[in-house]
Every structure is written in structure tokens, then in C-alpha cells.
Design an enzyme around this catalytic site. Sequence first.
Site, PDB file in Angstrom:
ATOM      1  N   HIS A   1      68.230  91.355 -14.826  1.00 50.14           N
ATOM      2  CA  HIS A   1      67.487  91.820 -15.996  1.00 50.14           C
ATOM      3  C   HIS A   1      68.251  91.609 -17.299  1.00 50.14           C
ATOM      4  O   HIS A   1      69.355  92.129 -17.473  1.00 50.14           O
ATOM      5  CB  HIS A   1      67.192  93.313 -15.791  1.00 50.14           C
ATOM      6  CG  HIS A   1      66.120  93.863 -16.669  1.00 50.14           C
ATOM      7  ND1 HIS A   1      64.853  93.360 -16.709  1.00 50.14           N
ATOM      8  CD2 HIS A   1      66.133  94.920 -17.523  1.00 50.14           C
ATOM      9  CE1 HIS A   1      64.124  94.078 -17.541  1.00 50.14           C
ATOM     10  NE2 HIS A   1      64.880  95.026 -18.057  1.00 50.14           N
TER      11      HIS A   1
ATOM     12  N   SER B   1      63.354  93.374 -22.215  1.00 52.61           N
ATOM     13  CA  SER B   1      62.574  94.371 -21.507  1.00 52.61           C
ATOM     14  C   SER B   1      61.372  94.748 -22.391  1.00 52.61           C
ATOM     15  O   SER B   1      60.701  93.862 -22.902  1.00 52.61           O
ATOM     16  CB  SER B   1      63.455  95.572 -21.150  1.00 52.61           C
ATOM     17  OG  SER B   1      62.931  96.263 -20.057  1.00 52.61           O
TER      18      SER B   1
ATOM     19  N   ASP C   1      65.536  89.655 -10.983  1.00 52.52           N
ATOM     20  CA  ASP C   1      64.973  90.761 -11.758  1.00 52.52           C
ATOM     21  C   ASP C   1      63.542  91.084 -11.323  1.00 52.52           C
ATOM     22  O   ASP C   1      62.657  90.234 -11.420  1.00 52.52           O
ATOM     23  CB  ASP C   1      64.994  90.391 -13.243  1.00 52.52           C
ATOM     24  CG  ASP C   1      64.437  91.492 -14.127  1.00 52.52           C
ATOM     25  OD1 ASP C   1      64.381  92.653 -13.678  1.00 52.52           O
ATOM     26  OD2 ASP C   1      64.074  91.193 -15.278  1.00 52.52           O
TER      27      ASP C   1
END
Length: 500
Positions: free
Chosen positions: A461, A174, A433
Site C-alpha cells: 500500500h 489511499s 495491496d
Amino acid sequence: MLFSPARCLILLLLFNSTDAGRILGKIKERVRNLLLQKAKQPLQHVKEGRIHQQLDHFNRLDFSTFPQRFFVNEAYWRRPDGPVFLFIGGEGPIYEFDVVAGHHVDMAEEHGALLLALEHRFYGDSINPDGLKTENLSDLSSQQALADLAVFHQHISQSFNLSHRNTWISFGGSYSGALSAWFRGKFPHLVYGAVASSAPVKATLDFSAYSNVVGLSLMNEAVGGSEKCLAGVREAFAAVEAVMGGNASRVAVDFGCCQIPKDLDDQIELMQNLAGIVMGTVQYNEEGVLMPIHELCGVMTNKSEAYVEETEAYNRLVKLAQIYHSSSEEPCLDISHEKTVKDLMDTTVHSGRRAERQWTYQTCTEFGFYQTCEDATCPFSGMVTLRTQTELCLKLFGISQHSLPGRVAFTNTYYGGDNPHTHRILYVNGGVDPWKELSVVQDRAEEGEEAQTIFIKDTAHCADMMSRRVTDRRSLQKARQEIEKHVDSWLKMAALEKTV
């Protein structure tokens, strides 16, 4: 903005919990807690340390510092020449399990690597007592964070007597995945290769594509979605708006709200939180945090319940919210926008575990990432607009809304956006995602060069960052094998270069 045992790195990162309401923030907490339970190695192997970093690396006349926390795990390290695997912290605290659990730890065991984790400045315990005051947040940026990493590299090299024979590889997911890529891009002489999982390297002010991908994932039959599911979600959110317009008290009772959503700001807060349940389900599909997509779609298309036809979609969303809240510790759903703003304006450092104010500041000054619903493809409420989300920048930090496009543009100019022209950075993304839209998914390697991307079509994710599970999809197993091949090839290449 920035939600998994896929372990988006611990905070994974990357969505702003203030953007999609408090529920996404709670989902993120569940991710962290689940990971804590799954730590594979006794924590006594972990050593905690502090390094005093300059608050402003780019002002040679300012000698102010802050304490930056890090963890070290030497359990697998083959001294003296074993590689160094650096786990980069993101928009939240780091934990001991960042150097004892996860796919990067599995690879460290195989390659005899020294494991490190560095906490991001202004998050966790790496902050001064007055650090959250607006005037002091000017020292919070990704550029300063990268400089922290460079100084940390020097500190560790001296502390462990490392040399050019110790090959450094960085990992992150991320936001911290973006930092991993940027660290390699800006300091290629310090880190030999970088794995960037679900990394949103392209700053985007209006991230309407997020909700669009959520909608597409709800239709994806490979993960249990269907067109009926998406239609049911879209119809349900429209129904909540309609009921709320005439009977806000009923909505408050049905969804277990702490307040009656009478004014527009509280109504938007409610719609963000309801959307957060669906967003979190998609973003962390099959990662053990919430129900997977196929179960959500089962609720939103269920014909067995005795629903009255005209309120059928509305009642299904009520049911979905009840399922979520049944596993929540909160007595009711807080939808007070006034309280949200008050919490974000609080500059007290509460035991080092706050993140919302800092991350909101970074979205205002660097990234955007605002998950809006003004696009026709959005399956949620059109009440969630760019204007309503960016108002916080002015209210909290005095940052005008008209300055935001320029700030986001600078970030992309500085790092290269999703076309960075860098080398030995592996971008890993999942097809389910939503954050893949801001990452590098198209391979731009020249003929004969090593591939730079791995795309896992039916995972979510940061799914690749978790240690192997027997329940993993075949595509995820294969992706981890590809990551391992890249890391192995980097280490062998580095070793050959050092013999020349």
C-alpha cells in the site's frame, strides 16, 4: 476501512480502523510516527497557515465557516513560474513532513516546485469545536473536500501571485489518492495532472475482496508467502473460535485481553483485532511498520517450537500476537465493543487528532469499504459480517443499513468508479495491496496516448510515495522512475501549451 513508511500519505489512507479492530488503527499510528522520524528536511522551512472555508459550499445562504490548516514549503520553489505540487490530506491530520519528505518532495526539488499540503475538513485541526456532533457531520463529504481544494487553489494563487504559468500537480495516497484523482477529474482547469497512489476510487459496500487479496498475498512466494502459510492462518483463526466457544477465559489470558470475551460483540472485536495484525502486515509489507510477510509466515509455519499438535495453529497465532504486543505500548488488548461504541459516540474534539468517528461517518454515507469475512476465501473469522459492521451506522448516526447501497451507488455515479474516463491521472498500485481491488489497474488509454496506470506486482500500500531507499525492490525503483517520467512529461507539455 482505510495503514507505512510507504507513507500512504499519512493516514494513509484508507482503511477504517474500526472495521478491522483497534489494532489496524494502532498500525496506522506507527506509520505516522515512523514518517515523522524520517523527515528529510529541517522543519523550519515549513510555514503553517489557515484559510476560513465555508462549511457548505453548495448553500449560498449559509455563511458558516471552519478554519482549514495547510502547510507551505518554498525551499525548492523557482519563482515566479515554478510548478505547484499539492499534497492532499486524507482521513487524518496533516504534518509538516508532508511537505518535507516523500517521493513528491524529491520530485519538487528536481523541478523547483512550491510544496503545499491541505488538511481534509473535519480532521486534524481543521474542525470547529462542535464539528463532531452528528447534526454537523452533514458538512463532511468528499464533494465538500474537493470544493475546499478549489477555494484553496484560489487562495494560494492570490497569496503567491501565481498565474497560468504555474502548473499544478496533485498527489495523494489511499483515500487522499482518490481525492487527487477526483480533483483532477472535477476541476481539470485547476490541476494539470494527478498522481493517485493506492487510490480506492470505486466505493464498495461489502469489501470481501480485501481479505481474499490478503490470502493470496500470504501465498505469494515472491514476498515470502506459501500455501502452508495461508493454511496455517486459516487453521489458527478456526482454532481460536473453537477454543473461545468453550473456554473464553483461556483465550483472554493467551491473547492478553483486557476483558474476557464472553458475549458475541466482544468476541467479534477480538477476531477483528487478530485479523488486523495479519491485514496490517500484508498491507504494509516491507515498509518498516510491522514484520514483513515472510516473517509472519515463518511464525505461522514454524516447526521448531514444541507445540502440541492439536493446538499447534492456535499457539502460533498466540505467538504472533505476542510479537505484535511486545512492540505496543498498551498493557493489554482492549476488546470491549461497548468501549469502541462509546469512543465513537464521543463528540469532543480532542486536540485535533481524532479520526475514527469522522471516517466511520464517511464509510456510512459515501464509501462502504467494510472488510467482511463471509466469503469462503476469507482466511479469518466468519463472525465478521456486513451486518455486524454496518450496525454502527444506525447506532452512531441514525443511518439505516438499507440506505447504504444507494449511498455507495451515488458515489460511483458521481465520480465514475473504476472507469472514470479521465485524462492525465496516474493510478499507482501494488500487487500485494488489497486496496488495488478498488482502484484503476487496467490501462484504458487509447493507442498513442500516455499510459494511465503503474502496477508494481510485489509491493504493498502506497509504497511508491516514500523517498527512495537502498532496500527497495527493483520493481519499486522502476515504478518511481515511471512516475517521474509522467510528471516530467506533464510539466513539459504544460510549458509548451503556454508558449502557443
